[in-house]
Design an enzyme around this catalytic site. Sequence first.
Site, PDB file in Angstrom:
ATOM      1  CB  ILE A 105      -2.197   3.677 -12.135  1.00 22.77           C
ATOM      2  CG1 ILE A 105      -3.289   4.680 -12.459  1.00 22.77           C
ATOM      3  CG2 ILE A 105      -1.718   2.974 -13.398  1.00 22.77           C
ATOM      4  CD1 ILE A 105      -2.796   5.912 -13.187  1.00 22.77           C
ATOM      5  CE1 TYR A 106       4.715   0.050  -8.551  1.00 20.07           C
ATOM      6  CE2 TYR A 106       3.751   0.228  -6.351  1.00 20.07           C
ATOM      7  CZ  TYR A 106       4.755  -0.228  -7.186  1.00 20.07           C
ATOM      8  OH  TYR A 106       5.782  -0.964  -6.667  1.00 20.07           O
ATOM      9  CB  ALA A 107      -2.337  -0.008  -5.823  1.00 24.38           C
ATOM     10  CB  SER A 134       0.452  -2.699 -12.051  1.00 23.46           C
ATOM     11  OG  SER A 134       1.384  -2.221 -11.081  1.00 23.46           O
ATOM     12  CE  LYS A 135       4.902  -3.686  -8.627  1.00 17.93           C
ATOM     13  NZ  LYS A 135       5.930  -4.563  -9.257  1.00 17.93           N
TER      14      LYS A 135
END
Length: 241
Positions: A151-153, A155-156
């Site tokens: 999820i974080y990856a 977004s980035k």
Amino acid sequence: MANELEGKTAAVTGSASGIGLASAEAMLAAGATVVFVDRDEKALEEICGRHEKAIPLVFDLLNAEECKTLLPKLLELVGHLDIFHANAGSYIGGDLVDADTDAIDRMMNLNCNVVMKNVHDVLPHMIERKTGDIIVTSSLAAHYPTPWEPIYASSKWAIDCFIQTTRRQVFKHGIRVGGISPGPVITGLLKDWSPEKLQEAKDAGSLVEAEEIANVIIFMLTRPRHMTIRDVVMMPTNFDL
């Protein structure tokens, strides 16, 4: 680094801790006047009380109506804006199946939508002045399909595309847009890491300090205007061990 940013004004979001705090304090050390933008009023009061040219702005970026007022409030405080560091973000690690969907919405909003809206609002001011620097905190996760943080990856990856495409639109106006993509940094974003994983990474030399990221940001900001450092990927040397 002393006085390289003398006379410049800057704003840094998420500047009550971590990379944002280190970046804002590095700009102060280089001579800039810096608006510290964060929702943590107590932390901003304590931080800005230590610095002559630090200005606190208690602000909730996730409040859509308040978010629209960021640039006017910054201009009330500093008159004009030379540097904008879009740093505020949050983190979700672990397996996708275990994630809370409301937390996904909040993180994607802060890591992507808020950054885009902030840069959108700052750009007309910088275009009118024909100069400006925009730095966006991305992540090593934007360049590698990191299996422990999908999820974080994601977004980035999205925001890295935004950085690269926006830069190509606005360089003709004298505006530089660059991304800083650190590997694991010792900040509050690692709170989801287990104590064992964090200690293992520290022992292995697989983490860097926020101040080390800030030093690179100052390097980016202090290049001659004809040069853009478009994207810096930096990581602990032992990260891949």
